[in-house]
Design a protein around this motif. Structure first.
Motif, short mmCIF file in Angstrom:
data_model
loop_
_atom_site.label_atom_id
_atom_site.label_comp_id
_atom_site.label_asym_id
_atom_site.label_seq_id
_atom_site.Cartn_x
_atom_site.Cartn_y
_atom_site.Cartn_z
N UNK A 45 9.34 2.75 31.86
CA UNK A 45 8.86 2.19 33.43
C UNK A 45 9.29 2.76 34.56
N UNK A 46 10.81 1.70 33.95
CA UNK A 46 12.30 2.50 34.99
C UNK A 46 13.43 3.09 34.26
N UNK A 47 12.87 4.02 33.30
CA UNK A 47 13.86 5.20 32.45
C UNK A 47 14.99 4.92 32.11
N UNK A 48 14.70 3.85 32.04
CA UNK A 48 16.13 3.22 30.96
C UNK A 48 17.38 2.36 32.19
N UNK A 49 16.63 2.06 33.44
CA UNK A 49 17.60 1.52 34.66
C UNK A 49 17.47 -0.05 34.51
N UNK A 50 17.76 -0.81 33.37
CA UNK A 50 16.94 -1.92 33.63
C UNK A 50 18.23 -3.26 32.41
N UNK A 51 18.54 -4.22 32.93
CA UNK A 51 19.16 -5.11 31.90
C UNK A 51 18.36 -5.95 31.77
N UNK A 52 18.25 -6.01 30.24
CA UNK A 52 17.97 -7.57 29.49
C UNK A 52 18.25 -8.27 29.19
N UNK A 53 18.33 -9.60 29.83
CA UNK A 53 19.56 -10.79 29.62
C UNK A 53 18.56 -12.13 28.36
N UNK A 54 18.64 -12.00 27.85
CA UNK A 54 18.82 -13.21 26.60
C UNK A 54 18.63 -14.78 27.57
N UNK A 60 14.98 -11.89 29.84
CA UNK A 60 14.69 -11.66 32.04
C UNK A 60 14.98 -10.19 31.47
N UNK A 61 14.15 -9.69 32.75
CA UNK A 61 14.12 -7.86 32.07
C UNK A 61 13.90 -7.75 33.51
N UNK A 62 15.48 -7.05 34.54
CA UNK A 62 16.00 -7.06 35.71
C UNK A 62 16.03 -5.69 35.30
N UNK A 63 15.14 -4.89 36.67
CA UNK A 63 15.41 -3.18 36.97
C UNK A 63 16.18 -2.82 37.36
N UNK A 64 17.01 -2.31 37.44
CA UNK A 64 17.82 -1.51 38.79
C UNK A 64 17.20 -1.26 40.30
N UNK A 65 17.93 -0.94 41.20
CA UNK A 65 16.73 -0.14 42.30
C UNK A 65 16.92 1.43 41.81
N UNK A 66 15.70 1.96 41.32
CA UNK A 66 15.12 2.92 40.90
C UNK A 66 14.59 3.84 42.22
N UNK A 67 14.73 4.87 42.04
CA UNK A 67 13.65 6.01 43.22
C UNK A 67 12.34 5.92 43.17
N UNK A 68 11.64 5.73 43.85
CA UNK A 68 10.34 5.74 43.66
C UNK A 68 9.85 6.31 42.93
N UNK A 69 10.37 7.97 42.78
CA UNK A 69 9.76 9.07 42.14
C UNK A 69 10.44 8.61 40.27
N UNK A 70 11.05 7.92 40.35
CA UNK A 70 11.57 7.66 39.14
C UNK A 70 10.86 6.56 38.03
N UNK A 71 10.18 5.40 39.11
CA UNK A 71 9.40 4.43 38.97
C UNK A 71 7.94 4.55 38.84
N UNK A 72 7.64 3.83 37.63
CA UNK A 72 6.10 4.52 37.13
C UNK A 72 5.12 3.25 37.33
N UNK A 73 4.86 3.32 38.68
CA UNK A 73 3.87 2.09 38.89
C UNK A 73 2.56 1.83 38.73
#
Length: 139
Positions: A45-54, A60-73
């Motif tokens: 969804x966000x092209x790998x720009x995320x953190x998975x925190x066990x 917890x999955x938290x994505x970085x701020x991703x440009x709208x064009x790269x985020x598959x809404x």
């Protein structure tokens, strides 16, 4: 002063037309369900720009701020629907969307968290609390 008003109008226009500059998602998946298997779907969804925190009881999955064009809404909406369908009966899905300023633009942030309600109320035979009882309590 004119620039500040113009920027406010641009942000307002982006919110009303649903055109954010950035997107971010925060999703908590409890370990006692089958939901953590969906954590890898967020990479698409966000092209790998995320953190998975066990955590102790969840992932917890938290994505970085991703440009709208790269985020598959569309894929994100489908994934939230899948979480809602796969969520066990003991959980209630909390989902919210907020608009925030970020990097000179506007970011749309999504929060999806399955939570256990504090009080389980049976659907049938449960007595509802009347308005007089609630408003009559001392403050």
């Amino acid at each position: 002063m004119g620039t500040r008003i113009f920027n406010s109008l641009i942000r307002y226009w982006k919110r009303t037309t649903n055109r954010p500059d950035y997107r971010q998602a925060y999703v908590k998946l409890p370990l006692d369900t089958g939901l953590p298997r969906l954590a890898h779907e967020f990479e698409k969804i966000c092209e790998g720009q995320l953190d998975r925190v066990p955590q102790r009881d969840s992932v917890v999955v938290e994505t970085d701020f991703v440009s709208d064009a790269r985020f598959d809404s569309d894929a994100f909406a489908e994934l939230v629907d899948e979480i809602r369908d796969s969520c066990p009966e003991v959980y209630v899905l909390y989902a919210s969307t907020k608009w925030r300023r970020h990097g000179g633009g506007v970011a749309k942030t999504h929060t999806v968290v399955p939570v256990k309600p504090l009080f389980l109320v049976a659907e049938r035979g449960a007595e509802s609390v009347s308005r007089e009882q609630v408003s009559g309590r001392p403050r």
